[in-house]
Scaffold this active site. Structure first.
Site, PDB file in Angstrom:
ATOM      1  N   ILE A 140      41.371  52.361  42.731  1.00 21.66           N
ATOM      2  CA  ILE A 140      42.594  51.876  43.383  1.00 21.66           C
ATOM      3  C   ILE A 140      43.712  52.920  43.298  1.00 21.66           C
ATOM      4  CG2 ILE A 140      44.402  50.100  43.298  1.00 21.66           C
ATOM      5  CD1 ILE A 140      42.365  48.020  42.735  1.00 21.66           C
ATOM      6  N   SER A 141      43.717  53.723  42.233  1.00 24.16           N
ATOM      7  CA  SER A 141      44.795  54.712  42.035  1.00 24.16           C
ATOM      8  C   SER A 141      44.965  55.597  43.266  1.00 24.16           C
ATOM      9  CB  SER A 141      44.479  55.601  40.824  1.00 24.16           C
ATOM     10  OG  SER A 141      44.118  54.813  39.719  1.00 24.16           O
ATOM     11  N   ASN A 142      46.194  55.956  43.553  1.00 20.42           N
ATOM     12  CA  ASN A 142      46.516  56.778  44.738  1.00 20.42           C
ATOM     13  C   ASN A 142      46.662  58.257  44.412  1.00 20.42           C
ATOM     14  OD1 ASN A 142      46.688  55.198  47.140  1.00 20.42           O
ATOM     15  ND2 ASN A 142      48.446  54.119  46.253  1.00 20.42           N
ATOM     16  N   ALA A 164      46.818  48.663  32.724  1.00 24.98           N
ATOM     17  CA  ALA A 164      47.272  47.275  32.565  1.00 24.98           C
ATOM     18  C   ALA A 164      48.647  47.090  33.182  1.00 24.98           C
ATOM     19  CB  ALA A 164      47.302  46.907  31.089  1.00 24.98           C
ATOM     20  N   GLY A 165      48.988  47.985  34.114  1.00 29.50           N
ATOM     21  CA  GLY A 165      50.294  47.900  34.764  1.00 29.50           C
ATOM     22  C   GLY A 165      50.320  46.805  35.814  1.00 29.50           C
ATOM     23  N   ASN A 166      51.196  46.987  36.798  1.00 32.35           N
ATOM     24  CA  ASN A 166      51.386  45.931  37.800  1.00 32.35           C
ATOM     25  C   ASN A 166      50.088  45.566  38.513  1.00 32.35           C
ATOM     26  OD1 ASN A 166      54.120  45.621  37.317  1.00 32.35           O
ATOM     27  ND2 ASN A 166      54.695  47.201  38.794  1.00 32.35           N
ATOM     28  N   ARG A 173      52.120  58.572  49.092  1.00 33.84           N
ATOM     29  CA  ARG A 173      51.054  58.407  48.088  1.00 33.84           C
ATOM     30  C   ARG A 173      50.486  59.767  47.696  1.00 33.84           C
ATOM     31  NH1 ARG A 173      50.323  54.604  52.102  1.00 33.84           N
ATOM     32  NH2 ARG A 173      50.115  52.411  51.525  1.00 33.84           N
ATOM     33  N   ASP A 218      44.937  46.898  53.463  1.00 34.28           N
ATOM     34  CA  ASP A 218      45.563  47.227  54.749  1.00 34.28           C
ATOM     35  C   ASP A 218      45.166  46.202  55.813  1.00 34.28           C
ATOM     36  OD1 ASP A 218      46.581  49.448  53.456  1.00 34.28           O
ATOM     37  OD2 ASP A 218      44.885  50.717  54.032  1.00 34.28           O
ATOM     38  N   ARG A 246      47.161  43.090  55.301  1.00 34.57           N
ATOM     39  CA  ARG A 246      48.537  43.288  55.815  1.00 34.57           C
ATOM     40  C   ARG A 246      48.553  43.253  57.341  1.00 34.57           C
ATOM     41  NH1 ARG A 246      50.087  47.994  51.499  1.00 34.57           N
ATOM     42  NH2 ARG A 246      50.846  46.609  49.849  1.00 34.57           N
ATOM     43  N   HIS A 263      43.937  55.656  53.607  1.00 30.61           N
ATOM     44  CA  HIS A 263      44.944  54.719  53.100  1.00 30.61           C
ATOM     45  C   HIS A 263      46.264  55.486  52.916  1.00 30.61           C
ATOM     46  CE1 HIS A 263      46.693  51.390  50.915  1.00 30.61           C
ATOM     47  NE2 HIS A 263      46.854  52.115  49.825  1.00 30.61           N
TER      48      HIS A 263
HETATM   49  N1  LIG Z   1      44.705  51.549  46.712  1.00 29.72           N
HETATM   50  C1  LIG Z   1      45.661  50.647  46.891  1.00 29.72           C
HETATM   51  O1  LIG Z   1      45.605  49.848  47.824  1.00 29.72           O
HETATM   52  C2  LIG Z   1      46.803  50.573  45.917  1.00 29.72           C
HETATM   53  C3  LIG Z   1      47.682  49.469  45.928  1.00 29.72           C
HETATM   54  C4  LIG Z   1      48.717  49.434  44.989  1.00 29.72           C
HETATM   55  C5  LIG Z   1      48.866  50.453  44.060  1.00 29.72           C
HETATM   56  N2  LIG Z   1      48.001  51.495  44.083  1.00 29.72           N
HETATM   57  C6  LIG Z   1      48.070  52.570  43.092  1.00 29.72           C
HETATM   58  O2  LIG Z   1      47.619  52.046  41.850  1.00 29.72           O
HETATM   59  C7  LIG Z   1      48.179  52.816  40.780  1.00 29.72           C
HETATM   60  C8  LIG Z   1      48.797  51.874  39.747  1.00 29.72           C
HETATM   61  O3  LIG Z   1      49.929  51.234  40.269  1.00 29.72           O
HETATM   62  P1  LIG Z   1      50.773  50.222  39.359  1.00 29.72           P
HETATM   63  O4  LIG Z   1      51.831  49.663  40.216  1.00 29.72           O
HETATM   64  O5  LIG Z   1      49.870  49.307  38.620  1.00 29.72           O
HETATM   65  O6  LIG Z   1      51.426  51.259  38.318  1.00 29.72           O
HETATM   66  P2  LIG Z   1      51.950  50.913  36.846  1.00 29.72           P
HETATM   67  O7  LIG Z   1      52.778  52.060  36.422  1.00 29.72           O
HETATM   68  O8  LIG Z   1      52.521  49.553  36.812  1.00 29.72           O
HETATM   69  O9  LIG Z   1      50.608  50.887  35.984  1.00 29.72           O
HETATM   70  C9  LIG Z   1      49.807  52.009  35.770  1.00 29.72           C
HETATM   71  C10 LIG Z   1      49.281  51.930  34.340  1.00 29.72           C
HETATM   72  O10 LIG Z   1      48.345  52.998  34.144  1.00 29.72           O
HETATM   73  C11 LIG Z   1      48.432  53.334  32.762  1.00 29.72           C
HETATM   74  N3  LIG Z   1      47.807  54.620  32.523  1.00 29.72           N
HETATM   75  C12 LIG Z   1      48.269  55.852  32.823  1.00 29.72           C
HETATM   76  N4  LIG Z   1      47.375  56.783  32.403  1.00 29.72           N
HETATM   77  C13 LIG Z   1      46.336  56.121  31.858  1.00 29.72           C
HETATM   78  C14 LIG Z   1      45.110  56.521  31.289  1.00 29.72           C
HETATM   79  N5  LIG Z   1      44.762  57.809  31.190  1.00 29.72           N
HETATM   80  N6  LIG Z   1      44.275  55.572  30.821  1.00 29.72           N
HETATM   81  C15 LIG Z   1      44.605  54.260  30.916  1.00 29.72           C
HETATM   82  N7  LIG Z   1      45.747  53.815  31.465  1.00 29.72           N
HETATM   83  C16 LIG Z   1      46.606  54.737  31.919  1.00 29.72           C
HETATM   84  C17 LIG Z   1      49.934  53.324  32.492  1.00 29.72           C
HETATM   85  O11 LIG Z   1      50.220  53.264  31.101  1.00 29.72           O
HETATM   86  C18 LIG Z   1      50.359  52.093  33.267  1.00 29.72           C
HETATM   87  O12 LIG Z   1      50.404  50.934  32.444  1.00 29.72           O
HETATM   88  C19 LIG Z   1      49.173  53.767  41.444  1.00 29.72           C
HETATM   89  O13 LIG Z   1      48.591  55.035  41.604  1.00 29.72           O
HETATM   90  C20 LIG Z   1      49.440  53.129  42.788  1.00 29.72           C
HETATM   91  O14 LIG Z   1      49.851  54.040  43.752  1.00 29.72           O
HETATM   92  C21 LIG Z   1      46.990  51.584  44.992  1.00 29.72           C
HETATM   93  O1  LIG Z   2      52.172  51.960  48.865  1.00 32.01           O
HETATM   94  C1  LIG Z   2      51.750  52.374  47.799  1.00 32.01           C
HETATM   95  O2  LIG Z   2      52.094  53.458  47.312  1.00 32.01           O
HETATM   96  C2  LIG Z   2      50.830  51.508  46.976  1.00 32.01           C
HETATM   97  C3  LIG Z   2      49.652  51.025  47.717  1.00 32.01           C
HETATM   98  O3  LIG Z   2      48.870  52.067  48.220  1.00 32.01           O
HETATM   99  C4  LIG Z   2      49.998  50.009  48.772  1.00 32.01           C
HETATM  100  O4  LIG Z   2      49.578  50.186  49.914  1.00 32.01           O
HETATM  101  O5  LIG Z   2      50.662  49.016  48.437  1.00 32.01           O
END
Ligand SMILES: NC(=O)c1ccc[n+]([C@@H]2O[C@H](COP(=O)([O-])OP(=O)(O)OC[C@H]3O[C@@H](n4cnc5c(N)ncnc54)[C@H](O)[C@@H]3O)[C@@H](O)[C@H]2O)c1
Ligand SMILES: O=C(O)C[C@H](O)C(=O)O
Length: 308
Positions: A118-120, A8-10, A88, A148, A151, A175
């Protein structure tokens, strides 16, 4: 119909917000491990319903997977984001364990779900989900190429000084800052090649800015981006739940397509109600193929760090 967003993060909250705005489901469950966090995000988002005129209901939970039961789509955003100066790939040590356990938990309650990772580092996390979940490969989609490509179109529009919606462009490959491949040869401005308007040097500049798009935002924000990532996640959900048969770049498990096997890496795919339904062959030229092979090799190298 129900969808779930884990984390539920960003990014997770942003996916949920855009999904609600587009009314992609009656129920949107957001789950986090941080006590009360998902409940708080859900309450805040539900308080937007009358302001933004949506009817989706958002439910927040701290770790109760029974609330996610029967989800059509589950989006995994749980894990740590990078900080300025990091890649990443450096996130793998923390995020692999999280993505593996989250995938297992969601499938216990939603065995038919389509999973959007989505997680990296996203390509490796998608591969991990494919290798450990045992579900058909078409039900696991790594989201990175959609972002991407958005962007890339933004950067092209900036260079052309035009409306981004008039520009088409796709990014394939991993990515990662050095692995993504903006396909400048195939990019168009209202059906005409962008090379009609932009010099090779300018296109190289656009390409470079696209590749470090995530790093640039991380430098500015202090953590990684969330609006366009959230919108990209919601766009993938929309393609699935509305069975749009949309052509999108996504990281999927390849079995010979684009000359690659046993890897998840970004390629153009059709996305609809069954997940990713087929890979589309863009007929890369020799130079693009060489870049794609190098990109896949880097992703494969990262995959080797996984304990499968
Ligand atoms: N693929 C993409 O294009 C892309 C784009 C942006 C961000 N990301 C990735 O997405 C991920 C999240 O980024 P964010 O900015 O939301 O981070 P964030 O820290 O704001 O949110 C992540 C959330 O995950 C929760 N969390 C951690 N472990 C957990 C678990 N076991 N179960 C449930 N929740 C859990 C945390 O409490 C936190 O609230 C990162 O790995 C980031 O690199 C990927
Ligand atoms: O850049 C990052 O680490 C987050 C995500 O993969 C992005 O492209 O915004």
């Amino acid at each position: 119909m129900k969808i779930t967003v884990v984390g539920a993060g960003n990014v997770g909250a942003s996916v949920a917000e855009y999904a609600a705005m587009k009314e992609l489901a009656d129920e949107i469950v957001i789950l986090d491990i941080k006590e009360g966090f998902a409940e708080g995000k859900a309450m805040d988002l539900n308080q937007c319903a009358t302001l933004n005129g949506f009817n989706s209901r958002i439910i927040g939970t701290t770790g109760d997977y029974s609330k996610t039961a029967g989800s059509k789509v589950v989006v995994i955003t749980s894990g740590i984001p990078r900080k300025p100066g990091m890649t990443r790939e450096e996130l793998i040590g923390t995020n692999a364990g999280i993505v593996k356990s989250v995938t297992e938990n969601v499938l216990k309650h939603s065995p038919e779900a389509i999973i959007v990772v989505i997680s990296n580092p996203m390509d490796t996390m998608t591969y991990l989900a494919v290798k450990t979940s045992g579900i058909p490969k078409n039900r696991i989609i790594g989201m990175g190429g959609t972002l991407d490509s958005a962007r890339f179109r933004y950067r092209l529009a900036e260079a052309l000084n035009c409306n981004a919606n008039d520009v088409q462009g796709v990014v394939v490959g991993g990515h990662g800052d050095t692995t993504m491949i903006p396909l400048t040869r195939l990019a168009t401005y209202n059906s005409t090649p962008v090379s009609n308007y932009l010099s090779a040097e300018k296109l190289e500049e656009v390409s470079k800015a696209t590749m470090v798009g995530g790093a640039t935002l991380t430098g500015l924000l202090g953590t990684s981006a969330w609006y366009a990532p959230g919108a990209s996640g919601a766009a993938v959900i929309e393609a699935i739940v509305r069975d749009q048969k949309k052509l999108m770049s996504a990281s999927v498990y390849l079995d010979g397509e684009y000359g690659q096997k046993d890897i998840c890496v970004g390629v153009p795919v059709i996305i609809g109600k069954n997940g990713w339904e087929k890979v589309v062959d863009f007929k890369l030229n020799a130079e693009e193929k060489t870049k794609f092979e190098a990109s896949a090799a880097a992703v494969r190298n990262m995959n080797n760090a996984l304990e499968l």
